[in-house]
Motif scaffolding. Structure first.
Motif, mmCIF file in Angstrom:
data_model
loop_
_atom_site.group_PDB
_atom_site.id
_atom_site.type_symbol
_atom_site.label_atom_id
_atom_site.label_comp_id
_atom_site.label_asym_id
_atom_site.label_seq_id
_atom_site.Cartn_x
_atom_site.Cartn_y
_atom_site.Cartn_z
ATOM 1 N N MET A 28 24.778 49.169 -0.113
ATOM 2 C CA MET A 28 23.857 50.060 -0.460
ATOM 3 C C MET A 28 22.218 49.765 -0.530
ATOM 4 S SD MET A 28 23.580 51.697 -4.431
ATOM 5 C CE MET A 28 23.575 50.323 -5.259
ATOM 6 N N ASN A 29 21.706 50.198 0.218
ATOM 7 C CA ASN A 29 20.175 50.014 0.501
ATOM 8 C C ASN A 29 19.549 50.851 -0.695
ATOM 9 O OD1 ASN A 29 20.206 48.152 2.611
ATOM 10 N ND2 ASN A 29 20.547 50.183 3.849
ATOM 11 N N GLY A 87 19.785 57.860 -4.205
ATOM 12 C CA GLY A 87 20.457 59.325 -4.312
ATOM 13 C C GLY A 87 21.799 59.627 -3.759
ATOM 14 N N SER A 88 21.988 59.203 -2.631
ATOM 15 C CA SER A 88 23.256 59.385 -1.727
ATOM 16 C C SER A 88 24.488 58.537 -2.787
ATOM 17 C CB SER A 88 23.339 59.151 -0.587
ATOM 18 O OG SER A 88 23.091 57.726 -0.215
ATOM 19 N N ALA A 89 24.074 57.282 -3.115
ATOM 20 C CA ALA A 89 24.933 56.548 -3.704
ATOM 21 C C ALA A 89 25.446 57.093 -5.201
ATOM 22 C CB ALA A 89 24.461 55.075 -4.020
ATOM 23 N N ALA A 90 24.431 57.429 -5.722
ATOM 24 C CA ALA A 90 24.866 58.316 -7.279
ATOM 25 C C ALA A 90 25.678 59.418 -7.034
ATOM 26 C CB ALA A 90 23.374 58.935 -7.845
ATOM 27 N N LEU A 141 25.011 53.974 -12.489
ATOM 28 C CA LEU A 141 24.347 54.714 -11.514
ATOM 29 C C LEU A 141 24.915 56.186 -11.548
ATOM 30 C CD1 LEU A 141 22.448 55.116 -9.113
ATOM 31 C CD2 LEU A 141 24.248 54.192 -7.665
ATOM 32 N N SER A 142 26.158 56.337 -12.084
ATOM 33 C CA SER A 142 26.763 57.513 -12.083
ATOM 34 C C SER A 142 26.872 58.333 -13.485
ATOM 35 C CB SER A 142 28.344 57.334 -11.760
ATOM 36 O OG SER A 142 29.332 58.372 -12.328
ATOM 37 N N GLY A 143 26.200 59.385 -13.521
ATOM 38 C CA GLY A 143 25.985 60.149 -14.654
ATOM 39 C C GLY A 143 27.600 60.678 -15.293
ATOM 40 N N GLU A 144 28.562 60.940 -14.311
ATOM 41 C CA GLU A 144 29.743 61.096 -14.634
ATOM 42 C C GLU A 144 30.838 60.151 -15.295
ATOM 43 O OE1 GLU A 144 31.536 63.940 -14.047
ATOM 44 O OE2 GLU A 144 29.972 64.738 -13.445
ATOM 45 N N ALA A 145 30.220 58.940 -14.945
ATOM 46 C CA ALA A 145 30.888 57.646 -15.639
ATOM 47 C C ALA A 145 30.307 57.576 -16.851
ATOM 48 C CB ALA A 145 30.838 56.623 -14.809
ATOM 49 N N LEU A 146 29.164 57.650 -17.269
ATOM 50 C CA LEU A 146 28.301 57.630 -18.620
ATOM 51 C C LEU A 146 28.855 58.660 -19.364
ATOM 52 C CD1 LEU A 146 24.844 56.561 -17.300
ATOM 53 C CD2 LEU A 146 26.390 55.129 -18.600
ATOM 54 N N ARG A 147 28.841 59.863 -18.738
ATOM 55 C CA ARG A 147 29.161 61.124 -19.682
ATOM 56 C C ARG A 147 30.564 60.899 -20.410
ATOM 57 N NH1 ARG A 147 32.337 65.314 -19.280
ATOM 58 N NH2 ARG A 147 32.918 64.681 -17.188
#
Length: 216
Positions: free
Chosen positions: A1-2, A7-10, A77-83
């Motif tokens: 991941m560069n 953004g694409s990684a998230a 990085l993931s808002g879904e995981a944090l939610r």
């Protein structure tokens, strides 16, 4: 991941968690026992700050809060995981003990230091040497001196070459020791290592290398 692909990684990781749910990803653990055991072995008291890198879908911070730790940070990085984890923490009544940070680790700038830096299954996704260097530079900045400790788990030799559609690196205890001590110019002392045979929700067995280290 560069870093330019943050953004694409998230988006990639949000899609993974939406499609599979936290319990469907290969690294899921109902109880994060190796992490809890290693943090305990390091002698961390409940007053020491702990940051869980990539821990958005992990129960680790919740379990630590239930044990009395009240200075916990989860970065993902993931808002879904944090939610999902925030909902679980609120249901358990421990949300107040946890600070939630949505950020790309490779560009994130810590605003404080922590007694323990914990990472299970983030570092092995960094296949670009520049990304590994950025990770280690952030670790140097974020770790408390003196006495700060590192707990890191990656795929071991013989583990998967890809995970969630992305290539990964695999590390022996010697590999991790060399990278960690080199990042701290030899000041970081390796305190232990072990191999865990993690069983995925699908029944596959994945070997993980765990290494712990401490700044004198």
């Amino acid at each position: 991941m560069n870093t330019q692909d943050a953004g694409s990684a998230a988006g990639h990781w949000d899609a993974v968690y939406r499609d599979r749910g936290p319990g469907g990803v290969s690294w899921f653990q109902a109880e994060p026992q190796p992490s809890l055991d290693l943090i305990t072995e390091l002698g961390a008291g409940a007053d020491g700050g702990i940051i869980d890198i990539g821990g958005g879908a992990s129960a680790l911070a919740i379990r630590l809060a239930q044990r009395g730790f009240d200075d916990l940070t989860v970065l993902d990085l993931s808002g879904e995981a944090l939610r999902e984890s925030r909902l679980q923490a609120a249901e358990q009544g421990v949300d107040a003990a946890i600070r939630w940070v949505r950020a790309d680790l490779l560009t994130w700038r810590p605003d404080r230091t922590w007694r323990i830096w914990h990472d299970r299954a983030v570092f092995h996704f960094l296949t670009d040497p520049a990304d590994r260097a950025a990770y280690l530079a952030t670790l140097r900045t974020a770790l408390e001196r003196p006495g700060g400790a590192v707990v890191i788990g990656t795929f071991a030799p013989g583990g998967p070459e890809h995970c969630s559609g992305l290539p990964v690196a695999r590390y022996s205890a010697e590999d991790l020791a060399e990278l960690l001590t080199g990042a701290f110019d030899g000041d970081l002392v390796i305190t232990g290592s072990r191999v865990e045979r993690h069983r995925t929700p699908g029944g596959a067995v994945q070997p993980f290398t765990w290494t712990t280290a401490r700044l004198p």
